[in-house]
Design a protein around this motif. Structure first.
Motif, PDB file in Angstrom:
ATOM      1  N   VAL A  74      25.829  22.879 -58.120  1.00  0.00           N
ATOM      2  CA  VAL A  74      25.494  23.875 -57.101  1.00  0.00           C
ATOM      3  C   VAL A  74      24.029  24.293 -57.213  1.00  0.00           C
ATOM      4  O   VAL A  74      23.531  24.569 -58.300  1.00  0.00           O
ATOM      5  CB  VAL A  74      26.413  25.110 -57.242  1.00  0.00           C
ATOM      6  N   SER A  75      23.354  24.335 -56.080  1.00  0.00           N
ATOM      7  CA  SER A  75      22.005  24.911 -55.986  1.00  0.00           C
ATOM      8  C   SER A  75      22.205  26.355 -55.539  1.00  0.00           C
ATOM      9  O   SER A  75      22.346  26.632 -54.356  1.00  0.00           O
ATOM     10  CB  SER A  75      21.164  24.119 -54.988  1.00  0.00           C
ATOM     11  N   ILE A  76      22.257  27.266 -56.482  1.00  0.00           N
ATOM     12  CA  ILE A  76      22.725  28.626 -56.222  1.00  0.00           C
ATOM     13  C   ILE A  76      21.648  29.572 -55.716  1.00  0.00           C
ATOM     14  O   ILE A  76      21.941  30.519 -54.991  1.00  0.00           O
ATOM     15  CB  ILE A  76      23.422  29.214 -57.484  1.00  0.00           C
ATOM     16  N   GLY A  77      20.394  29.330 -56.070  1.00  0.00           N
ATOM     17  CA  GLY A  77      19.352  30.261 -55.663  1.00  0.00           C
ATOM     18  C   GLY A  77      18.109  29.567 -55.156  1.00  0.00           C
ATOM     19  O   GLY A  77      17.767  28.468 -55.589  1.00  0.00           O
ATOM     20  N   GLY A  96      32.837  29.172 -50.993  1.00  0.00           N
ATOM     21  CA  GLY A  96      33.256  29.362 -52.376  1.00  0.00           C
ATOM     22  C   GLY A  96      32.124  29.681 -53.335  1.00  0.00           C
ATOM     23  O   GLY A  96      32.361  29.959 -54.499  1.00  0.00           O
ATOM     24  N   TYR A  97      30.874  29.681 -52.844  1.00  0.00           N
ATOM     25  CA  TYR A  97      29.714  29.927 -53.706  1.00  0.00           C
ATOM     26  C   TYR A  97      28.798  30.977 -53.076  1.00  0.00           C
ATOM     27  O   TYR A  97      28.617  30.991 -51.867  1.00  0.00           O
ATOM     28  CB  TYR A  97      28.922  28.639 -53.924  1.00  0.00           C
ATOM     29  N   ALA A  98      28.204  31.807 -53.916  1.00  0.00           N
ATOM     30  CA  ALA A  98      27.288  32.842 -53.448  1.00  0.00           C
ATOM     31  C   ALA A  98      25.860  32.317 -53.455  1.00  0.00           C
ATOM     32  O   ALA A  98      24.987  32.836 -54.143  1.00  0.00           O
ATOM     33  CB  ALA A  98      27.413  34.087 -54.329  1.00  0.00           C
ATOM     34  N   CYS A  99      25.608  31.285 -52.668  1.00  0.00           N
ATOM     35  CA  CYS A  99      24.276  30.672 -52.617  1.00  0.00           C
ATOM     36  C   CYS A  99      23.295  31.606 -51.907  1.00  0.00           C
ATOM     37  O   CYS A  99      23.554  32.054 -50.794  1.00  0.00           O
ATOM     38  CB  CYS A  99      24.323  29.332 -51.888  1.00  0.00           C
ATOM     39  N   GLN A 100      22.183  31.832 -52.565  1.00  0.00           N
ATOM     40  CA  GLN A 100      21.141  32.678 -52.004  1.00  0.00           C
ATOM     41  C   GLN A 100      20.404  31.930 -50.897  1.00  0.00           C
ATOM     42  O   GLN A 100      20.232  30.722 -50.955  1.00  0.00           O
ATOM     43  CB  GLN A 100      20.163  33.044 -53.114  1.00  0.00           C
ATOM     44  N   MET A 101      19.954  32.672 -49.886  1.00  0.00           N
ATOM     45  CA  MET A 101      19.118  32.083 -48.841  1.00  0.00           C
ATOM     46  C   MET A 101      17.801  32.845 -48.822  1.00  0.00           C
ATOM     47  O   MET A 101      17.682  33.899 -49.403  1.00  0.00           O
ATOM     48  CB  MET A 101      19.812  32.109 -47.480  1.00  0.00           C
TER      49      MET A 101
END
Length: 185
Positions: free
Chosen positions: A158-161, A115-120
């Motif tokens: 959320v930790s998104i990036g 559900g989230y576009a978390c960067q790796m």
């Protein structure tokens, strides 16, 4: 774009010079590879497409029944690998050179991103893979073994990036929905 198209814009002429119109859902990512001669796109249609620059027909199409949307893609520092953050709570690794092919031995799990576009990201020396998650954690995996090396609370929400510092290789930068950007050593 949300209308399933990718547009190539000429900033000098202030106009669209090429449209790439093959996805069946909103386009999520565009990632340039091969010294910007090719690019990879992902979409809500649960597919990956590989394109030659300035040619509006994809030359590689990957879609499997068990695939999930992949809202974030990162090219490794050495240009050999693409990390795809998949909505089924895993990071998939594809080879970025020659043929775009899944590396089945490199699969990173143990975080919740659905559900989230978390960067790796990748460490500059390719020893580690990092990702944020929905619970605000920063997750660190060993590249060789794919085992979760460490995880800790980085953000409220959320930790998104996240990105590994390219020169100070002991540092990782994160950002979260709490509105903060943090530098970790």
């Amino acid at each position: 774009m949300a209308d399933k198209k990718i547009v190539q814009w000429d900033t000098r002429a202030n106009e669209i010079v090429q449209e790439y119109d093959r996805h069946l859902g909103a386009v999520n990512t565009i990632t340039f590879i091969d010294q910007n001669r090719r690019f990879v796109t992902t979409s809500d249609d649960k597919s990956i497409r590989l394109w030659e620059w300035d040619i509006p027909v994809d030359f590689k199409y990957i879609a499997e029944p068990n695939m999930y949307p992949m809202p974030s893609v990162t090219l490794s520092p050495n240009g050999k690998w693409l990390g795809f953050q998949s909505m089924d709570n895993q990071i998939l690794i594809y080879g970025a050179q020659n043929r775009l092919r899944l590396n089945r031995k490199k699969n990173f799990k143990g975080h919740m991103v659905a559900g989230y576009a978390c960067q790796m990201g990748f460490s500059p020396d390719m020893s580690y893979v990092v990702s944020g998650d929905a619970d605000g954690r920063l997750n660190i995996w060993d590249w060789k073994t794919t085992k979760l090396f460490n995880k800790f609370k980085a953000h409220d929400g959320v930790s998104i990036g996240c990105i590994w510092h390219p020169h100070e290789t002991s540092k990782v930068i994160t950002c979260g929905w709490d509105g903060l950007i943090k530098l970790w050593d």
